[in-house]
Design an enzyme around this catalytic site. Sequence first.
Site, mmCIF file in Angstrom:
data_model
loop_
_atom_site.group_PDB
_atom_site.id
_atom_site.type_symbol
_atom_site.label_atom_id
_atom_site.label_comp_id
_atom_site.label_asym_id
_atom_site.label_seq_id
_atom_site.Cartn_x
_atom_site.Cartn_y
_atom_site.Cartn_z
ATOM 1 N N ARG A 185 0.917 -1.142 0.000
ATOM 2 C CA ARG A 185 0.000 0.000 0.000
ATOM 3 C C ARG A 185 0.943 1.176 0.000
ATOM 4 O O ARG A 185 1.739 1.337 0.925
ATOM 5 C CB ARG A 185 -0.881 -0.025 1.254
ATOM 6 C CG ARG A 185 -1.640 1.277 1.522
ATOM 7 C CD ARG A 185 -2.639 1.557 0.420
ATOM 8 N NE ARG A 185 -3.552 2.663 0.793
ATOM 9 C CZ ARG A 185 -3.352 3.936 0.486
ATOM 10 N NH1 ARG A 185 -2.271 4.296 -0.196
ATOM 11 N NH2 ARG A 185 -4.217 4.857 0.856
ATOM 12 N N HIS A 188 2.014 7.043 1.905
ATOM 13 C CA HIS A 188 0.898 7.981 1.858
ATOM 14 C C HIS A 188 0.664 8.599 3.233
ATOM 15 O O HIS A 188 1.291 8.220 4.225
ATOM 16 C CB HIS A 188 -0.373 7.280 1.374
ATOM 17 C CG HIS A 188 -0.928 6.279 2.350
ATOM 18 N ND1 HIS A 188 -0.316 5.081 2.615
ATOM 19 C CD2 HIS A 188 -2.034 6.297 3.143
ATOM 20 C CE1 HIS A 188 -1.014 4.402 3.512
ATOM 21 N NE2 HIS A 188 -2.068 5.117 3.858
ATOM 22 N N HIS A 190 -2.833 10.893 5.483
ATOM 23 C CA HIS A 190 -4.251 11.280 5.397
ATOM 24 C C HIS A 190 -4.679 12.033 6.645
ATOM 25 O O HIS A 190 -3.943 12.078 7.644
ATOM 26 C CB HIS A 190 -5.138 10.056 5.175
ATOM 27 C CG HIS A 190 -4.685 8.828 5.911
ATOM 28 N ND1 HIS A 190 -4.782 8.699 7.271
ATOM 29 C CD2 HIS A 190 -4.102 7.685 5.462
ATOM 30 C CE1 HIS A 190 -4.294 7.525 7.633
ATOM 31 N NE2 HIS A 190 -3.862 6.890 6.566
ATOM 32 N N GLU A 194 -5.464 6.383 11.932
ATOM 33 C CA GLU A 194 -5.655 5.030 11.375
ATOM 34 C C GLU A 194 -5.248 3.959 12.382
ATOM 35 O O GLU A 194 -4.106 3.935 12.839
ATOM 36 C CB GLU A 194 -4.809 4.902 10.098
ATOM 37 C CG GLU A 194 -4.642 3.473 9.598
ATOM 38 C CD GLU A 194 -3.725 3.399 8.371
ATOM 39 O OE1 GLU A 194 -3.847 4.273 7.500
ATOM 40 O OE2 GLU A 194 -2.900 2.477 8.309
ATOM 41 N N HIS A 233 3.385 7.083 6.000
ATOM 42 C CA HIS A 233 3.699 5.678 6.306
ATOM 43 C C HIS A 233 3.564 4.818 5.063
ATOM 44 O O HIS A 233 2.952 5.223 4.073
ATOM 45 C CB HIS A 233 2.792 5.158 7.431
ATOM 46 C CG HIS A 233 1.329 5.365 7.187
ATOM 47 N ND1 HIS A 233 0.710 6.568 7.443
ATOM 48 C CD2 HIS A 233 0.366 4.537 6.735
ATOM 49 C CE1 HIS A 233 -0.571 6.462 7.160
ATOM 50 N NE2 HIS A 233 -0.826 5.248 6.724
ATOM 51 N N GLU A 255 -10.935 5.763 1.704
ATOM 52 C CA GLU A 255 -9.622 5.200 1.417
ATOM 53 C C GLU A 255 -9.159 5.625 0.018
ATOM 54 O O GLU A 255 -7.971 5.586 -0.296
ATOM 55 C CB GLU A 255 -9.723 3.676 1.560
ATOM 56 C CG GLU A 255 -8.533 2.858 1.194
ATOM 57 C CD GLU A 255 -7.277 3.150 2.006
ATOM 58 O OE1 GLU A 255 -7.368 3.722 3.103
ATOM 59 O OE2 GLU A 255 -6.189 2.797 1.508
ATOM 60 N N HIS A 369 -25.001 -4.388 27.526
ATOM 61 C CA HIS A 369 -24.169 -3.291 28.012
ATOM 62 C C HIS A 369 -24.354 -2.072 27.130
ATOM 63 O O HIS A 369 -25.017 -2.151 26.091
ATOM 64 C CB HIS A 369 -22.683 -3.695 27.992
ATOM 65 C CG HIS A 369 -22.126 -3.891 26.604
ATOM 66 N ND1 HIS A 369 -22.387 -5.007 25.843
ATOM 67 C CD2 HIS A 369 -21.346 -3.092 25.814
ATOM 68 C CE1 HIS A 369 -21.778 -4.894 24.666
ATOM 69 N NE2 HIS A 369 -21.149 -3.730 24.622
ATOM 70 N N HIS A 371 -21.888 1.687 25.984
ATOM 71 C CA HIS A 371 -20.656 2.455 26.153
ATOM 72 C C HIS A 371 -21.026 3.870 26.555
ATOM 73 O O HIS A 371 -22.020 4.413 26.082
ATOM 74 C CB HIS A 371 -19.821 2.410 24.877
ATOM 75 C CG HIS A 371 -19.532 1.000 24.455
ATOM 76 N ND1 HIS A 371 -18.628 0.205 25.120
ATOM 77 C CD2 HIS A 371 -20.086 0.219 23.510
ATOM 78 C CE1 HIS A 371 -18.625 -0.999 24.577
ATOM 79 N NE2 HIS A 371 -19.499 -1.015 23.601
ATOM 80 N N GLU A 376 -19.799 2.562 18.900
ATOM 81 C CA GLU A 376 -19.019 1.330 18.716
ATOM 82 C C GLU A 376 -19.035 0.932 17.248
ATOM 83 O O GLU A 376 -20.094 0.774 16.652
ATOM 84 C CB GLU A 376 -19.612 0.193 19.558
ATOM 85 C CG GLU A 376 -18.985 -1.162 19.230
ATOM 86 C CD GLU A 376 -19.618 -2.316 20.019
ATOM 87 O OE1 GLU A 376 -20.049 -2.091 21.163
ATOM 88 O OE2 GLU A 376 -19.685 -3.425 19.463
ATOM 89 N N HIS A 415 -26.856 -2.782 23.986
ATOM 90 C CA HIS A 415 -26.780 -3.910 23.060
ATOM 91 C C HIS A 415 -26.078 -5.088 23.722
ATOM 92 O O HIS A 415 -25.425 -4.929 24.752
ATOM 93 C CB HIS A 415 -26.044 -3.509 21.776
ATOM 94 C CG HIS A 415 -24.694 -2.883 22.014
ATOM 95 N ND1 HIS A 415 -24.534 -1.611 22.505
ATOM 96 C CD2 HIS A 415 -23.433 -3.368 21.855
ATOM 97 C CE1 HIS A 415 -23.247 -1.337 22.627
ATOM 98 N NE2 HIS A 415 -22.549 -2.396 22.250
#
Length: 491
Positions: A185, A188, A190, A194, A233, A255, A369, A371, A376, A415
């Site tokens: 890859r 590049h 951005h 990531e 990277h 992407e 539960h 968050h 998520e 959820h």
Amino acid sequence: MLTHFLAAAALLSQALAGPVPNRVDKRAADVPTQTPIGPAGSSGQLRGSKSLAGYDSANPVDYEDSTVIPQDEFELASAQKQDPDLGLYLDLADVENPQPIRGGSQAPTDPGPRDREIERQNPDLYAPPGTDMGGLPNAKWPMGLSHNRHGLKNSGYTRQQNTDELPVAKAMAGVDMRLEPNAYRELHWHSANEWSYIMNGSVRVQAMDEAGRVFVDDLQAGDVWFFPSGKPHSIQALESGVEFLLVFDEGDFSEDATFLVSELFQRNPKSVLAKDLRVNTSAFDNIPEGELYIFPGTPAPKNISEQNSTGPAGIIPKANTYSYHLSQQQAYEVPGGSVKIIDPVTFPSAYNFASALFTIKPGAMRELHWHTTSDEWSFFLAGQGRLTVYMAPDSGQTFDFQAGDVGYVPVPNAHYIENTGTEDLVYLEVLQADVYNDISVAQWLGLTPKQVVQDHLGFSEDTLNRLPKIKPFIMPGDEDLLQTDFREERE
Ligand SMILES: *[C@@H]1O[C@H](CO)[C@@H](O)[C@H](O)[C@H]1NC(C)=O
Ligand SMILES: *[C@@H]1O[C@H](CO)[C@@H](O)[C@H](O)[C@H]1NC(C)=O
Ligand SMILES: *[C@@H]1O[C@H](CO)[C@@H](O)[C@H](O)[C@H]1NC(C)=O
Ligand SMILES: *[C@@H]1O[C@H](CO)[C@@H](O)[C@H](O)[C@H]1NC(C)=O
């Protein structure tokens, strides 16, 4: 005053110009309506008679043909005959001509059109539990429905999920990327941060920060890397090839819109590039035409130290390094499964990425539960499962997942994730948080005074005594606790 004057002026100019049509009058368009002269073999008219409009006494409706599918032309899974509020998982895999039935009646039947494979994979959408209610944004995106962008010369591919695919996923987007042996890859950078989880194979990753400190590491299936926004990277598959997941902290991240070294060199004047690198312009005679993006490479040297090209600033210190060998982390084992948590507590560079890798045994489930601080984003790595999203005040909807699917639950919706298959369910939860956080419903009630819980939910003393004071994370499958044996063969 000024706005009044402008409005008056606009009215005056309209009056002078006559009436302004506020839309195009399509009826005025000169569209021929007669059947054109057709190719050889054509017959009939393109349009029907005007007499077909409205009440048509000449052609009474045919109501004899029944849409009801006779009972002997379909099967019901045994769970379909149970109380809909029990909401047992419907295994429609081997059911002949499945129907959207819950609660044992012979209806409703589905005359079609239909896509049985999709219905079999999503039985909780097709025949929802009786407890589902209201409307919720879609929580599921199968990567198998994403466009697969292929790299150069069969060197790999990438497919993504962002808000185009899953509009509810505003905080995070995901990518599934495959690199054939030695493929890259390309170099590049951005805007988004990531976070990556390696699903198969091995890879060499490399980066540099603003101070000129460098990073290089080899990673394998089960490991994690993190590249902060803006830091350049590259990613090269080792000789086994690699497939990994990328998670970005922008829901509309694409992407296809990253900054590429190949484009950087094509989009600047060659005289400027020559001055920038203090070389002759002929140095750029062999730069690529078009994007490299994913492309074949020469094998990386086996000895990684040969690629440790440090300058005076040295390496990015271990305390802030960009990789974490999660494959080597011991899992936290509980009845019903295990979990590995990785968040900035032990991997500080992964600013705001908190993740949990769950393995759930057949019949067990990730407990109910929510968050507290983050949506998520989840990815199903193996097996199958389902979850119900409860959203305030009164909506609930159940979604089914297979390996390769993305799930998304906005904060702070409640959820669970139940293993609905016969193999281990393995999935990742990714949050935007500095510490992985969740509220366990069972523990919450276990730590609330009994009298308070009883007044709210009418629990018996026995039920109150079963409530845990410690967060269970996973609840083992215990079929004795269910009123019916949902694994019983269908009749
Ligand atoms: C990687 O892929 C190969 C080929 O499908 C498979 O045999 C292997 O089990 C996979 N490994 C992991 C860790 O998933
Ligand atoms: C650049 O290289 C070309 C080809 O090698 C050469 O003809 C030319 O004189 C060089 N230009 C400069 C400014 O050095
Ligand atoms: C790279 O060199 C540094 C010393 O400058 C060393 O600390 C680090 O371990 C080396 N990394 C590799 C992968 O050899
Ligand atoms: C690996 O490369 C480093 C740096 O070039 C070198 O010092 C070291 O001896 C090499 N190790 C092996 C096992 O060849």
